[in-house]
Enzyme design. Sequence first.
Site, PDB file in Angstrom:
ATOM      1  N   GLU A 192      13.193   0.305   6.212  1.00  0.00           N
ATOM      2  CA  GLU A 192      11.960  -0.267   7.093  1.00  0.00           C
ATOM      3  C   GLU A 192      12.560  -0.153   8.420  1.00  0.00           C
ATOM      4  OE1 GLU A 192       9.437  -0.569   6.064  1.00  0.00           O
ATOM      5  OE2 GLU A 192       8.867  -2.353   4.811  1.00  0.00           O
ATOM      6  N   ASP A 224       4.693   2.704   8.709  1.00  0.00           N
ATOM      7  CA  ASP A 224       5.614   2.339   9.563  1.00  0.00           C
ATOM      8  C   ASP A 224       6.510   3.276   9.747  1.00  0.00           C
ATOM      9  OD1 ASP A 224       7.036   1.705   7.327  1.00  0.00           O
ATOM     10  OD2 ASP A 224       7.340  -0.504   7.848  1.00  0.00           O
ATOM     11  N   ASP A 262      14.280   3.903  -4.826  1.00  0.00           N
ATOM     12  CA  ASP A 262      14.273   2.697  -4.625  1.00  0.00           C
ATOM     13  C   ASP A 262      13.769   1.611  -5.827  1.00  0.00           C
ATOM     14  OD1 ASP A 262      11.718   3.902  -4.111  1.00  0.00           O
ATOM     15  OD2 ASP A 262      11.680   3.329  -2.090  1.00  0.00           O
ATOM     16  N   HIS A 282       8.793   4.011   7.255  1.00  0.00           N
ATOM     17  CA  HIS A 282       9.897   4.019   6.352  1.00  0.00           C
ATOM     18  C   HIS A 282       9.893   5.342   5.343  1.00  0.00           C
ATOM     19  CE1 HIS A 282       7.066   1.928   3.451  1.00  0.00           C
ATOM     20  NE2 HIS A 282       7.300   2.824   2.854  1.00  0.00           N
TER      21      HIS A 282
HETATM   22  C1  F6R Z   1       8.724   4.931  -2.782  1.00  0.00           C
HETATM   23  C2  F6R Z   1       9.126   5.181  -1.428  1.00  0.00           C
HETATM   24  C3  F6R Z   1       8.295   4.803  -0.342  1.00  0.00           C
HETATM   25  C4  F6R Z   1       7.046   5.500  -0.288  1.00  0.00           C
HETATM   26  C5  F6R Z   1       6.179   5.067   1.040  1.00  0.00           C
HETATM   27  C6  F6R Z   1       4.799   5.787   0.921  1.00  0.00           C
HETATM   28  O1  F6R Z   1       9.712   5.392  -3.780  1.00  0.00           O
HETATM   29  O2  F6R Z   1      10.326   5.597  -1.299  1.00  0.00           O
HETATM   30  O3  F6R Z   1       9.087   5.344   0.793  1.00  0.00           O
HETATM   31  O4  F6R Z   1       7.191   7.026  -0.367  1.00  0.00           O
HETATM   32  O5  F6R Z   1       5.753   3.649   0.895  1.00  0.00           O
HETATM   33  O6  F6R Z   1       3.906   5.398  -0.027  1.00  0.00           O
HETATM   34  P1  F6R Z   1       2.582   6.109  -0.724  1.00  0.00           P
HETATM   35  O7  F6R Z   1       3.000   7.444  -1.030  1.00  0.00           O
HETATM   36  O8  F6R Z   1       2.015   5.459  -1.660  1.00  0.00           O
HETATM   37  O9  F6R Z   1       1.817   6.155   0.691  1.00  0.00           O
END
Ligand code: F6R
Length: 259
Positions: free
Chosen positions: A142, A135, A66, A137
Amino acid sequence: MEVVILPGSRQIASLVADTIEALLREKPDAVLGLATGSSPLPVYDELALRHERGLDFSRAHGFLLDEYVGLESGHPESYREVIRREFAVRVNIAPENIHGPDGAAADLPAACRAYEDAIQDRGGVDLQLLGIGTDGHIGFNEPGSSLASRTRIKTLIEQTRRDNARFFGSLAEVPHHVVTQGLGTILDSRHAVLVATGAQKAQAVHDLVEGPVAAICPASVLQLHPHASILVDEAAASSLKLADYYRHSYEHKPAWQAL
Ligand code: F6R
Protein backbone atom coordinates in the site's frame (compact mmCIF):
# COMPACT_ATOMS: atom_id res chain seq x y z
CA MET A 1 9.63 0.59 -19.13
CA GLU A 2 7.43 -0.16 -22.11
CA VAL A 3 3.81 0.99 -22.18
CA VAL A 4 1.53 -0.88 -24.58
CA ILE A 5 -1.99 0.45 -25.16
CA LEU A 6 -4.36 -2.17 -26.55
CA PRO A 7 -8.10 -2.11 -27.32
CA GLY A 8 -9.18 -4.38 -24.46
CA SER A 9 -8.50 -7.17 -21.99
CA ARG A 10 -8.66 -9.91 -24.66
CA GLN A 11 -5.76 -8.38 -26.60
CA ILE A 12 -3.83 -7.76 -23.38
CA ALA A 13 -4.33 -11.37 -22.26
CA SER A 14 -3.21 -12.66 -25.63
CA LEU A 15 0.02 -10.63 -25.54
CA VAL A 16 0.81 -11.74 -21.97
CA ALA A 17 0.11 -15.36 -22.92
CA ASP A 18 2.41 -15.03 -25.97
CA THR A 19 5.16 -13.86 -23.63
CA ILE A 20 4.58 -16.66 -21.11
CA GLU A 21 4.37 -19.22 -23.91
CA ALA A 22 7.70 -18.05 -25.37
CA LEU A 23 9.27 -18.19 -21.89
CA LEU A 24 8.02 -21.73 -21.21
CA ARG A 25 9.20 -22.99 -24.61
CA GLU A 26 12.67 -21.62 -23.91
CA LYS A 27 12.71 -22.50 -20.21
CA PRO A 28 10.19 -25.24 -19.33
CA ASP A 29 10.96 -24.92 -15.60
CA ALA A 30 10.36 -21.18 -15.57
CA VAL A 31 9.16 -19.50 -12.39
CA LEU A 32 5.94 -17.52 -12.86
CA GLY A 33 4.89 -14.84 -10.39
CA LEU A 34 1.12 -15.08 -10.03
CA ALA A 35 -1.25 -12.21 -9.24
CA THR A 36 -4.88 -12.43 -8.19
CA GLY A 37 -7.76 -9.95 -8.43
CA SER A 38 -9.82 -9.43 -11.59
CA SER A 39 -7.11 -8.08 -13.90
CA PRO A 40 -5.16 -11.32 -14.53
CA LEU A 41 -8.24 -13.53 -15.00
CA PRO A 42 -8.35 -13.15 -18.83
CA VAL A 43 -4.64 -14.13 -18.86
CA TYR A 44 -5.42 -17.34 -16.95
CA ASP A 45 -8.32 -18.05 -19.36
CA GLU A 46 -5.95 -17.64 -22.31
CA LEU A 47 -3.25 -19.83 -20.70
CA ALA A 48 -5.85 -22.55 -20.08
CA LEU A 49 -6.77 -22.43 -23.78
CA ARG A 50 -3.15 -22.64 -24.81
CA HIS A 51 -2.64 -25.59 -22.50
CA GLU A 52 -5.52 -27.36 -24.30
CA ARG A 53 -3.54 -26.72 -27.50
CA GLY A 54 -0.39 -28.27 -26.00
CA LEU A 55 1.39 -25.65 -23.87
CA ASP A 56 3.14 -27.61 -21.12
CA PHE A 57 3.34 -26.31 -17.54
CA SER A 58 4.48 -29.59 -15.98
CA ARG A 59 7.92 -28.28 -14.96
CA ALA A 60 6.90 -24.69 -14.25
CA HIS A 61 6.63 -23.18 -10.77
CA GLY A 62 4.26 -20.48 -9.57
CA PHE A 63 4.79 -18.08 -6.68
CA LEU A 64 1.84 -16.03 -5.45
CA LEU A 65 2.31 -12.33 -4.81
CA ASP A 66 0.27 -12.12 -1.66
CA GLU A 67 -2.26 -13.67 0.70
CA TYR A 68 -4.84 -12.56 3.22
CA VAL A 69 -4.06 -13.12 6.88
CA GLY A 70 -6.63 -14.94 8.94
CA LEU A 71 -8.68 -16.78 6.31
CA GLU A 72 -9.00 -20.47 7.07
CA SER A 73 -7.21 -22.86 4.69
CA GLY A 74 -9.42 -23.55 1.66
CA HIS A 75 -11.45 -20.32 2.07
CA PRO A 76 -12.74 -19.61 -1.46
CA GLU A 77 -11.26 -16.09 -1.42
CA SER A 78 -7.85 -17.05 -0.05
CA TYR A 79 -5.45 -16.29 -2.86
CA ARG A 80 -4.04 -19.81 -2.79
CA GLU A 81 -7.55 -21.10 -3.49
CA VAL A 82 -8.20 -18.45 -6.17
CA ILE A 83 -5.01 -19.41 -8.00
CA ARG A 84 -5.84 -23.10 -7.67
CA ARG A 85 -9.31 -22.53 -9.16
CA GLU A 86 -8.51 -19.92 -11.82
CA PHE A 87 -5.15 -21.22 -13.01
CA ALA A 88 -3.56 -24.31 -11.51
CA VAL A 89 -6.33 -26.86 -12.10
CA ARG A 90 -6.82 -25.62 -15.68
CA VAL A 91 -3.24 -26.36 -16.76
CA ASN A 92 -0.88 -29.21 -15.93
CA ILE A 93 1.23 -27.41 -13.34
CA ALA A 94 2.04 -29.73 -10.43
CA PRO A 95 0.10 -28.70 -7.27
CA GLU A 96 3.32 -28.91 -5.23
CA ASN A 97 4.91 -26.39 -7.63
CA ILE A 98 2.47 -23.67 -6.57
CA HIS A 99 3.86 -21.66 -3.66
CA GLY A 100 2.26 -18.91 -1.62
CA PRO A 101 3.04 -16.86 1.45
CA ASP A 102 1.46 -18.49 4.50
CA GLY A 103 -1.14 -16.09 5.89
CA ALA A 104 -2.15 -18.63 8.54
CA ALA A 105 1.32 -19.16 10.05
CA ALA A 106 1.66 -18.79 13.82
CA ASP A 107 4.97 -16.96 13.24
CA LEU A 108 4.25 -14.65 10.30
CA PRO A 109 7.67 -12.92 10.15
CA ALA A 110 9.37 -16.36 10.00
CA ALA A 111 6.93 -17.50 7.30
CA CYS A 112 7.68 -14.35 5.28
CA ARG A 113 11.42 -14.96 5.52
CA ALA A 114 10.90 -18.59 4.49
CA TYR A 115 8.92 -17.41 1.46
CA GLU A 116 11.73 -15.12 0.34
CA ASP A 117 14.13 -18.07 0.71
CA ALA A 118 11.84 -20.32 -1.32
CA ILE A 119 11.80 -17.79 -4.20
CA GLN A 120 15.59 -17.55 -4.06
CA ASP A 121 16.00 -21.35 -3.92
CA ARG A 122 13.98 -21.63 -7.15
CA GLY A 123 16.32 -19.15 -8.82
CA GLY A 124 14.02 -16.12 -8.66
CA VAL A 125 10.91 -15.17 -10.59
CA ASP A 126 11.27 -15.15 -14.38
CA LEU A 127 8.02 -13.35 -15.16
CA GLN A 128 5.99 -11.52 -12.53
CA LEU A 129 2.38 -10.84 -13.48
CA LEU A 130 0.93 -7.79 -11.71
CA GLY A 131 -2.30 -5.86 -11.39
CA ILE A 132 -2.53 -2.40 -9.84
CA GLY A 133 -4.84 -1.13 -7.11
CA THR A 134 -6.77 2.11 -7.52
CA ASP A 135 -4.40 3.57 -4.89
CA GLY A 136 -1.32 2.47 -6.87
CA HIS A 137 -0.50 -0.67 -4.88
CA ILE A 138 1.17 -3.69 -6.45
CA GLY A 139 1.00 -6.93 -4.57
CA PHE A 140 -0.50 -5.54 -1.38
CA ASN A 141 2.19 -2.89 -0.99
CA GLU A 142 0.00 0.00 0.00
CA PRO A 143 1.06 3.68 -0.30
CA GLY A 144 3.94 4.36 2.07
CA SER A 145 5.54 0.95 1.50
CA SER A 146 9.31 0.94 1.47
CA LEU A 147 10.58 0.76 -2.09
CA ALA A 148 13.11 -1.82 -0.81
CA SER A 149 10.61 -3.92 1.14
CA ARG A 150 10.62 -7.73 1.21
CA THR A 151 7.77 -10.15 1.99
CA ARG A 152 6.05 -9.03 5.18
CA ILE A 153 2.72 -8.34 6.85
CA LYS A 154 0.84 -5.20 5.74
CA THR A 155 -2.40 -3.50 6.78
CA LEU A 156 -4.83 -2.82 3.94
CA ILE A 157 -6.03 0.71 3.28
CA GLU A 158 -9.82 1.00 3.60
CA GLN A 159 -10.13 1.83 -0.13
CA THR A 160 -8.53 -1.53 -0.98
CA ARG A 161 -10.84 -3.34 1.45
CA ARG A 162 -13.81 -1.64 -0.20
CA ASP A 163 -12.47 -2.45 -3.70
CA ASN A 164 -12.12 -6.12 -2.71
CA ALA A 165 -15.43 -6.40 -0.84
CA ARG A 166 -17.02 -7.53 -4.14
CA PHE A 167 -15.29 -10.89 -3.70
CA PHE A 168 -16.66 -11.36 -0.17
CA GLY A 169 -20.18 -11.36 1.27
CA SER A 170 -19.65 -7.99 2.94
CA LEU A 171 -16.97 -5.39 3.73
CA ALA A 172 -16.74 -6.75 7.28
CA GLU A 173 -15.50 -10.09 5.92
CA VAL A 174 -12.50 -8.56 4.10
CA PRO A 175 -9.41 -9.11 6.26
CA HIS A 176 -7.47 -6.07 7.46
CA HIS A 177 -4.09 -7.79 7.18
CA VAL A 178 -2.18 -9.48 4.39
CA VAL A 179 1.25 -10.89 3.69
CA THR A 180 2.76 -9.65 0.47
CA GLN A 181 5.95 -9.83 -1.50
CA GLY A 182 7.71 -6.52 -1.01
CA LEU A 183 8.52 -3.95 -3.67
CA GLY A 184 12.16 -5.04 -3.46
CA THR A 185 11.05 -8.64 -4.03
CA ILE A 186 9.03 -7.62 -7.09
CA LEU A 187 11.97 -5.56 -8.41
CA ASP A 188 14.10 -8.73 -8.34
CA SER A 189 11.86 -10.45 -10.90
CA ARG A 190 13.48 -10.72 -14.33
CA HIS A 191 10.44 -9.39 -16.19
CA ALA A 192 7.53 -7.53 -14.60
CA VAL A 193 4.30 -7.48 -16.62
CA LEU A 194 1.55 -5.25 -15.24
CA VAL A 195 -1.97 -5.32 -16.67
CA ALA A 196 -4.65 -2.70 -16.02
CA THR A 197 -8.03 -2.02 -17.58
CA GLY A 198 -10.83 0.45 -16.99
CA ALA A 199 -11.10 4.16 -16.23
CA GLN A 200 -10.92 3.51 -12.47
CA LYS A 201 -7.23 2.61 -12.97
CA ALA A 202 -6.34 5.70 -15.10
CA GLN A 203 -4.97 7.84 -12.25
CA ALA A 204 -2.91 4.98 -10.77
CA VAL A 205 -1.51 4.12 -14.22
CA HIS A 206 -0.60 7.77 -14.79
CA ASP A 207 1.16 7.96 -11.41
CA LEU A 208 2.95 4.66 -12.05
CA VAL A 209 4.26 5.59 -15.49
CA GLU A 210 4.58 9.37 -15.48
CA GLY A 211 4.66 10.41 -11.83
CA PRO A 212 7.74 10.55 -9.64
CA VAL A 213 9.13 7.35 -8.12
CA ALA A 214 7.57 7.68 -4.70
CA ALA A 215 6.15 5.48 -1.97
CA ILE A 216 2.81 7.29 -2.29
CA CYS A 217 2.39 5.34 -5.56
CA PRO A 218 4.11 2.00 -4.82
CA ALA A 219 3.80 0.83 -8.45
CA SER A 220 6.05 3.73 -9.51
CA VAL A 221 8.95 1.59 -8.26
CA LEU A 222 8.60 -0.24 -11.60
CA GLN A 223 10.31 2.78 -13.19
CA LEU A 224 13.45 1.32 -11.58
CA HIS A 225 12.81 -2.18 -12.96
CA PRO A 226 15.19 -3.09 -15.80
CA HIS A 227 12.43 -4.89 -17.74
CA ALA A 228 8.87 -3.76 -17.03
CA SER A 229 5.97 -3.99 -19.47
CA ILE A 230 2.81 -2.03 -18.70
CA LEU A 231 -0.19 -3.29 -20.69
CA VAL A 232 -3.30 -1.13 -20.51
CA ASP A 233 -6.56 -0.61 -22.36
CA GLU A 234 -7.63 2.78 -23.72
CA ALA A 235 -9.63 3.67 -20.58
CA ALA A 236 -6.74 2.90 -18.21
CA ALA A 237 -4.42 4.87 -20.55
CA SER A 238 -6.73 7.89 -20.67
CA SER A 239 -4.66 10.06 -18.27
CA LEU A 240 -1.26 9.32 -19.87
CA LYS A 241 0.40 12.48 -21.24
CA LEU A 242 2.59 10.55 -23.66
CA ALA A 243 -0.08 8.08 -24.86
CA ASP A 244 0.53 8.96 -28.51
CA TYR A 245 4.26 8.32 -28.11
CA TYR A 246 3.62 4.90 -26.48
CA ARG A 247 1.27 3.97 -29.36
CA HIS A 248 3.80 5.16 -31.95
CA SER A 249 6.66 3.24 -30.31
CA TYR A 250 4.65 0.02 -30.16
CA GLU A 251 3.46 0.35 -33.77
CA HIS A 252 7.05 0.83 -34.93
CA LYS A 253 8.62 -1.76 -32.71
CA PRO A 254 11.14 -3.97 -34.54
CA ALA A 255 9.55 -7.32 -35.42
CA TRP A 256 12.32 -9.24 -33.60
CA GLN A 257 11.76 -7.41 -30.33
CA ALA A 258 9.36 -9.19 -27.95
CA LEU A 259 7.79 -7.56 -24.89
C1 F6R B 1 -3.52 -9.35 -6.01
C2 F6R B 1 -2.72 -8.15 -6.06
C3 F6R B 1 -3.33 -6.79 -6.14
C4 F6R B 1 -4.28 -6.63 -7.32
C5 F6R B 1 -4.87 -5.24 -7.32
C6 F6R B 1 -5.82 -5.01 -8.47
O1 F6R B 1 -2.67 -10.48 -5.98
O2 F6R B 1 -1.57 -8.30 -6.01
O3 F6R B 1 -2.28 -5.87 -6.29
O4 F6R B 1 -3.58 -6.87 -8.51
O5 F6R B 1 -5.55 -5.03 -6.11
O6 F6R B 1 -6.92 -5.83 -8.33
P1 F6R B 1 -8.00 -5.96 -9.50
O7 F6R B 1 -7.31 -6.59 -10.64
O8 F6R B 1 -9.06 -6.84 -8.92
O9 F6R B 1 -8.47 -4.59 -9.79
